[in-house]
Design an enzyme around this catalytic site. Structure first.
Site, PDB file in Angstrom:
ATOM      1  N   SER A 141       1.219  -1.494  -0.028  1.00 28.15           N
ATOM      2  CA  SER A 141      -0.156  -0.019  -0.077  1.00 28.15           C
ATOM      3  C   SER A 141       0.720   1.531  -0.075  1.00 28.15           C
ATOM      4  CB  SER A 141      -0.911  -0.047   1.563  1.00 28.15           C
ATOM      5  OG  SER A 141      -1.812   1.791   1.614  1.00 28.15           O
ATOM      6  N   TYR A 149      -1.921  -1.845   9.858  1.00 27.79           N
ATOM      7  CA  TYR A 149      -1.301  -1.393   8.782  1.00 27.79           C
ATOM      8  C   TYR A 149      -0.298  -1.534   7.889  1.00 27.79           C
ATOM      9  CZ  TYR A 149      -4.278  -1.615   3.906  1.00 27.79           C
ATOM     10  OH  TYR A 149      -3.703  -1.875   2.674  1.00 27.79           O
TER      11      TYR A 149
HETATM   12  P1  NAI Z   1     -11.602  -6.225  -0.583  1.00 26.38           P
HETATM   13  O1  NAI Z   1     -11.829  -6.174   0.398  1.00 26.38           O
HETATM   14  O2  NAI Z   1     -12.325  -5.890  -1.794  1.00 26.38           O
HETATM   15  O3  NAI Z   1     -10.241  -7.653  -1.581  1.00 26.38           O
HETATM   16  C1  NAI Z   1      -9.571  -8.060  -0.586  1.00 26.38           C
HETATM   17  C2  NAI Z   1     -10.247 -10.130  -0.409  1.00 26.38           C
HETATM   18  O4  NAI Z   1      -9.692 -10.591   0.068  1.00 26.38           O
HETATM   19  C3  NAI Z   1     -11.666 -10.243  -0.088  1.00 26.38           C
HETATM   20  O5  NAI Z   1     -12.128 -10.916  -0.959  1.00 26.38           O
HETATM   21  C4  NAI Z   1     -11.382 -10.432   1.256  1.00 26.38           C
HETATM   22  O6  NAI Z   1     -12.741 -11.600   1.022  1.00 26.38           O
HETATM   23  C5  NAI Z   1      -9.942 -11.583   1.202  1.00 26.38           C
HETATM   24  N1  NAI Z   1      -9.812 -11.602   2.492  1.00 26.38           N
HETATM   25  C6  NAI Z   1      -9.953 -10.429   3.420  1.00 26.38           C
HETATM   26  N2  NAI Z   1      -9.132 -11.733   4.663  1.00 26.38           N
HETATM   27  C7  NAI Z   1      -8.766 -13.162   4.257  1.00 26.38           C
HETATM   28  C8  NAI Z   1      -7.935 -13.905   4.435  1.00 26.38           C
HETATM   29  N3  NAI Z   1      -7.666 -14.561   5.507  1.00 26.38           N
HETATM   30  N4  NAI Z   1      -7.623 -15.393   3.052  1.00 26.38           N
HETATM   31  C9  NAI Z   1      -8.124 -15.254   2.228  1.00 26.38           C
HETATM   32  N5  NAI Z   1      -8.837 -14.027   1.317  1.00 26.38           N
HETATM   33  C10 NAI Z   1      -8.557 -12.864   2.976  1.00 26.38           C
HETATM   34  O7  NAI Z   1     -10.454  -5.253  -0.315  1.00 26.38           O
HETATM   35  P2  NAI Z   1      -9.166  -4.601  -1.438  1.00 26.38           P
HETATM   36  O8  NAI Z   1      -9.212  -3.139  -1.500  1.00 26.38           O
HETATM   37  O9  NAI Z   1      -9.806  -5.061  -2.847  1.00 26.38           O
HETATM   38  O10 NAI Z   1      -8.101  -5.331  -0.941  1.00 26.38           O
HETATM   39  C11 NAI Z   1      -6.580  -6.012  -1.317  1.00 26.38           C
HETATM   40  C12 NAI Z   1      -5.392  -5.398  -1.299  1.00 26.38           C
HETATM   41  O11 NAI Z   1      -5.187  -4.324  -1.715  1.00 26.38           O
HETATM   42  C13 NAI Z   1      -5.047  -5.684   0.192  1.00 26.38           C
HETATM   43  O12 NAI Z   1      -4.117  -6.003   0.473  1.00 26.38           O
HETATM   44  C14 NAI Z   1      -5.180  -4.433   0.817  1.00 26.38           C
HETATM   45  O13 NAI Z   1      -4.847  -3.865   2.174  1.00 26.38           O
HETATM   46  C15 NAI Z   1      -4.583  -3.738  -0.479  1.00 26.38           C
HETATM   47  N6  NAI Z   1      -4.665  -1.930  -1.029  1.00 26.38           N
HETATM   48  C16 NAI Z   1      -5.881  -1.360  -0.575  1.00 26.38           C
HETATM   49  C17 NAI Z   1      -6.741  -0.052  -1.426  1.00 26.38           C
HETATM   50  C18 NAI Z   1      -8.014   0.591  -1.951  1.00 26.38           C
HETATM   51  O14 NAI Z   1      -7.931   1.920  -1.626  1.00 26.38           O
HETATM   52  N7  NAI Z   1      -8.272  -0.538  -1.762  1.00 26.38           N
HETATM   53  C19 NAI Z   1      -5.293   0.573  -1.463  1.00 26.38           C
HETATM   54  C20 NAI Z   1      -3.910   0.175  -0.452  1.00 26.38           C
HETATM   55  C21 NAI Z   1      -4.004  -1.152  -0.799  1.00 26.38           C
END
Ligand code: NAI
Length: 280
Positions: A144, A158
């Site tokens: 991130s 985080y």
């Molecule tokens: P999201 O919540 O839409 O997608 C994350 C997915 O990971 C979800 O489908 C969830 O069910 C799954 N997940 C959560 N815990 C899990 C586990 N223990 N085992 C397997 N799957 C698991 O969120 P997003 O934003 O798409 O996140 C993806 C990555 O991007 C994360 O690492 C997040 O930290 C990172 N990120 C997101 C940002 C944003 O603005 N959306 C900004 C910076 C980083």
């Protein structure tokens, strides 16, 4: 069809950024396995691929990336079904945010457990098959911009996790290169996703001892745009990731917005570097 004949394994692949990456890799010819904790996210994602007539290119596995035992089973399945994966995308993460002085051990364990150890477990479980099959490949770890800019105290856990992910990516790049495996680190800024649903991804045993029930409940109601403009579409991030895999770029940075904060942080550090080298 850049990715024709390649199998990509994407954790957190059923929602947000992971799903955006999955869609772009599928469009470009890859076979994709979306690996996710949430059956509801998986079902919804698989419906979308079916609607586009892409079901034959996408499979799903349910996994909690913090479970080493489950990861071993899934790795075995990937070896069996695909002769080993080509592209590993360690993207699953949780928006573990809250007032740091109210955090319990459960909050540290949740945030570091998914966001750092999830990546570690992915590397440990999946790299052996990627090296053994000898075809080369690529790893993308999702960190991130919070890894490189100073953030409000809500993001201490985080940020710590994401800084570790960035560092692991940087420092493993050379050794993986010697195995013909590329390494990229994705540093997204605000992207439309379900990351505000941290409380739905928190396991029961880490609800006890949490000081963040209230702040996670509040986060769950966040709307896109609450924090400002420039929320990217996940597919746009997917395009950046696919291009960076082809070019084997280390850093994938989605937003220019934090340029000044990054510069200030580095300038402040450089200003404290002594003139002379220490003489041994
Ligand atoms: P999201 O919540 O839409 O997608 C994350 C997915 O990971 C979800 O489908 C969830 O069910 C799954 N997940 C959560 N815990 C899990 C586990 N223990 N085992 C397997 N799957 C698991 O969120 P997003 O934003 O798409 O996140 C993806 C990555 O991007 C994360 O690492 C997040 O930290 C990172 N990120 C997101 C940002 C944003 O603005 N959306 C900004 C910076 C980083």
């Amino acid at each position: 069809t850049d990715f024709h004949g390649k199998t990509a394994f994407i954790t957190g692949g059923a929602s947000g950024i992971g799903l955006g990456i999955a869609k772009v890799l599928v469009e470009r010819g890859a076979q994709v396995v979306i690996a996710d904790l949430r059956p509801d996210h998986i079902a919804h994602a698989m419906e979308q691929f079916a609607g586009e007539g892409r079901s034959n290119q996408v499979a799903s596995v349910e996994i909690d990336v913090t479970s080493r035992q489950r990861y071993a089973e899934v790795a075995e399945q990937m070896s069996r079904d695909y002769g080993g994966i080509d592209i590993l995308i360690n993207n699953a993460g949780v928006g573990s945010e809250g007032p740091i002085l109210e955090a319990g051990y459960a909050d540290w364990d949740f945030g570091l457990g998914v966001n750092v150890n999830g990546v570690v477990n992915g590397l440990q479980a999946m790299l052996p098959q990627m090296i053994a099959h000898g075809r080369g490949g690529h790893v993308v770890n999702t960190a991130s911009l919070a890894a490189v800019v100073q953030m409000p105290e809500y993001f201490v856990i985080y940020g710590a996790a994401k800084a570790a992910v960035l560092n692991i990516s940087e420092n493993m790049r050379a050794v993986l290169d010697s195995k013909n495996i590329g390494m990229s680190c994705l540093l997204p800024g605000f992207t439309k996703s379900n990351i505000h649903q941290a409380n739905q991804n928190r396991p029961e045993h880490l609800k006890q001892g949490s000081g963040w029930a209230a702040s996670e409940e509040k986060l769950a109601h966040r709307q896109f745009g609450d924090i400002g403009a420039n929320w990217l579409e996940p597919e746009d991030v997917g395009v950046m990731v696919a291009d960076a895999i082809i070019a084997n770029e280390l850093y994938i940075i989605t937003h220019g917005n934090f340029r000044d904060q990054m510069q200030r942080r580095f300038d402040a550090m450089m200003a404290r570097v002594p003139e002379a080298d220490f003489q041994f």
